[in-house]
Enzyme design. Structure first.
Site, mmCIF file in Angstrom:
data_model
loop_
_atom_site.group_PDB
_atom_site.id
_atom_site.type_symbol
_atom_site.label_atom_id
_atom_site.label_comp_id
_atom_site.label_asym_id
_atom_site.label_seq_id
_atom_site.Cartn_x
_atom_site.Cartn_y
_atom_site.Cartn_z
ATOM 1 N N SER A 252 30.655 44.247 39.481
ATOM 2 C CA SER A 252 31.900 45.007 39.375
ATOM 3 C C SER A 252 31.943 46.023 40.489
ATOM 4 O O SER A 252 30.915 46.466 41.004
ATOM 5 C CB SER A 252 31.978 45.718 38.023
ATOM 6 N N LYS A 253 33.165 46.355 40.849
ATOM 7 C CA LYS A 253 33.329 47.205 42.022
ATOM 8 C C LYS A 253 32.812 48.611 41.776
ATOM 9 O O LYS A 253 32.673 49.398 42.702
ATOM 10 C CB LYS A 253 34.781 47.217 42.478
ATOM 11 N N ARG A 254 32.510 48.938 40.533
ATOM 12 C CA ARG A 254 31.919 50.249 40.278
ATOM 13 C C ARG A 254 30.472 50.312 40.796
ATOM 14 O O ARG A 254 29.969 51.362 41.108
ATOM 15 C CB ARG A 254 31.966 50.581 38.790
ATOM 16 N N ASN A 256 29.039 47.614 43.049
ATOM 17 C CA ASN A 256 28.868 46.866 44.291
ATOM 18 C C ASN A 256 30.251 46.573 44.841
ATOM 19 O O ASN A 256 31.146 46.313 44.064
ATOM 20 C CB ASN A 256 28.251 45.493 43.959
ATOM 21 N N ARG A 469 32.272 56.417 47.438
ATOM 22 C CA ARG A 469 31.060 56.230 46.616
ATOM 23 C C ARG A 469 29.837 56.800 47.325
ATOM 24 O O ARG A 469 28.972 57.398 46.713
ATOM 25 C CB ARG A 469 30.846 54.745 46.335
#
Ligand code: GLU
Length: 499
Positions: A252-254, A256, A469
């Site tokens: 998931s983009k959270r 990766n 991030r």
């Protein structure tokens, strides 16, 4: 019988590496058997679908090297290949189901359905339509319809028993009918849902093998029921495991980057990414022969070798593979061409030069001013981010809120970016000026640069997410609890009213 597979992306966001993975498996399977591979756009969600997303998905899959025999851009004998252009076809099929008593009109309001779900939850039951409208006779249904009550069409589902089906790779799967909802097939605006459109299209497009993500396993009974109601031979089905983060959680983009465009802007070569995804789809490669062209992947493809455990999207492996492609597989001229296409196309150079011109004294200032446009993650330290009016706590909030806002933006545009960042400032009760500084640093590496919105636009959503991030990792990644708390600050800002 000629093998025909398809990929059926919904154009509701940025192209995802999972879509590429599923596309590659379908492509390799079809081509291995001398068959055909189709692309269909599933834009039944009219609110979230956008033409920009559709174009980005087609471009990203093309970039990866996939080609389809039929699709919205190349045409074909089974078109149209965009579900929004096939409404009349679905309407006819819904009418058939209604006439045969396999579906029913449901007049329940959103409020009633909400109350029903709350009561079911309180009673510890799974949420499922309770069948109220199924109990109406023909006269009652006709009366409600004549009085103009809006309705949806739902699928009739057996009360008891088990749906048993074969998955090409997982074998026999059994799902109890009691756990299968009376699915809405057609919405009150007359448009179909995914489930109906998908079955009708797979049949009419003569798809022989449906190979899709495992998130659809629980939908298979509804689909198979539709095939049997229509009297159609169902395709063979197979559900692919979802790609995983190295910690085995769902990619998931959270955690990766998941966007194809991220990997493109990071300078991964499409053939390296395709090769990497191909290795994830083949558990039989022996580790010796890892550099494979698309043709070799097609040749060696075997369903039995598609791993059932979620394959891990290991970026280090991808880096290694990409490095080999860059160093060993491109002659000098090809390398130059790749570098140019990556970041130095004439249009991009022109746009960047125009943005930089008012901000430099010597041409040699360009290097440091613009380095951030040609980099991945920036080597930031907390001290770089500090120095403005926001303390660490406020900066963490600002970056996290920006991630929420930028993710929710339908299409990536300067106007949308501006709106998003202004909402963040408003949610934090700060002047935009004060909030802008840490964003400059996080995105460009310096408190002054080319205009922030242009910088973000040029970098693209995925790279901006990666930079934010990165900044959050420097200051402290917010916990799930903090994220949920902070989200409320944004929810309190009225949509579209930020100054
Ligand atoms: N539109 C669905 C998706 O994007 C397709 C699922 C399927 O292949 O049936 O996931």
């Amino acid at each position: 019988m000629k093998v025909r597979t398809r990929i059926a992306p919904s154009p509701t966001g940025d192209p995802h590496v999972g879509t590429a993975y599923v596309g590659l498996v379908n492509y390799c399977f079809a081509k291995h058997h001398g068959g055909e591979f189709l692309l269909r756009i599933e834009d039944t969600d009219q609110v979230r679908s956008t033409p920009q997303s559709e174009q980005a998905i087609l471009d990203a899959l093309h970039w990866l090297g996939l080609r389809w025999d039929e699709g919205p851009d190349v045409g074909g004998p089974h078109g149209p290949y965009r579900q929004s252009e096939r409404s009349a076809i679905y309407r006819k099929h819904v009418d058939e189901l209604l006439a045969a008593g396999h579906a029913f009109k449901c007049f329940c309001t959103a409020l009633r359905l909400d109350e029903m779900r709350v009561a079911q939850r309180a009673a510890g039951k799974p949420p499922r339509y309770d069948g109220l409208c199924l109990s109406y006779g023909a006269a009652e249904t006709a009366r409600r319809e004549a009085s103009g009550e809006p309705y949806v069409v739902r699928l009739k589902v057996p009360e008891n028993g088990v749906c048993t089906f074969d998955d090409l790779r997982r074998g026999t799967i059994e799902i109890e009918w009691q756990g299968v909802d009376m699915q809405v097939l057609m919405k009150s605006d007359g448009l179909p849902t995914y489930h109906l459109a998908n079955v009708v299209d797979d049949h009419l497009m003569e798809i022989t093998h449906v190979i899709r993500g495992e998130e659809w396993v629980s939908s298979a009974p509804k689909h198979l029921l539709l095939y049997s109601y229509f009297g159609w031979q169902p395709p063979s089905i197979m559900h692919l495991p979802l790609l995983r983060n190295p910690d085995k959680s769902k990619l998931s983009k959270r955690k990766n980057p998941t966007g194809m465009l991220f990997y493109k802007s990071m300078g991964y070569l499409p053939e390296a990414l395709a090769n990497f995804l191909g290795l994830l789809a083949n558990s039989a490669h022996d580790g010796q022969d890892e550099i494979l062209s698309l043709e070799q992947m097609v040749e060696r493809f075997a369903l039995d070798h598609v791993p059932l455990g979620g394959p891990v999207f290991d970026v280090q492996k991808l880096d290694w593979l990409n490095g080999r492609y860059v160093r060993e597989r491109l002659d000098p001229a090809a390398f130059v061409a790749r570098v140019r296409d990556w970041a130095f196309t004439p249009e991009r150079v022109e746009r960047i030069a125009q943005l930089a011109q008012p901000r430099i004294e010597r041409l040699s200032d360009l290097g440091l001013l613009l380095a951030f446009l040609f980099a991945g993650r920036l080597p930031l330290e907390a001290a770089d981010l500090r120095g403005g009016k926001l303390d660490d706590a406020a900066m963490r909030q600002a970056f996290q809120l920006a991630l929420f806002e930028l993710d929710a933006m339908p299409d990536w545009s300067i106007a949308g970016i501006e709106r998003a960042l202004k909402r963040v400032a408003e949610a934090l009760g700060r002047k935009f000026r004060d909030v802008a500084r840490p964003f400059y640093v996080a995105i460009t590496g310096s408190p002054t640069s080319i205009p922030l919105y242009d910088a973000m636009d040029l970098l693209g959503r995925d790279m901006v997410r990666e930079r934010l991030r990165g900044a959050l990792e420097v200051l402290g990644v917010p916990s799930a609890k903090e994220q949920a708390e902070w989200k409320k600050l944004l929810d309190a800002v009225p949509q579209g009213e930020s100054a």
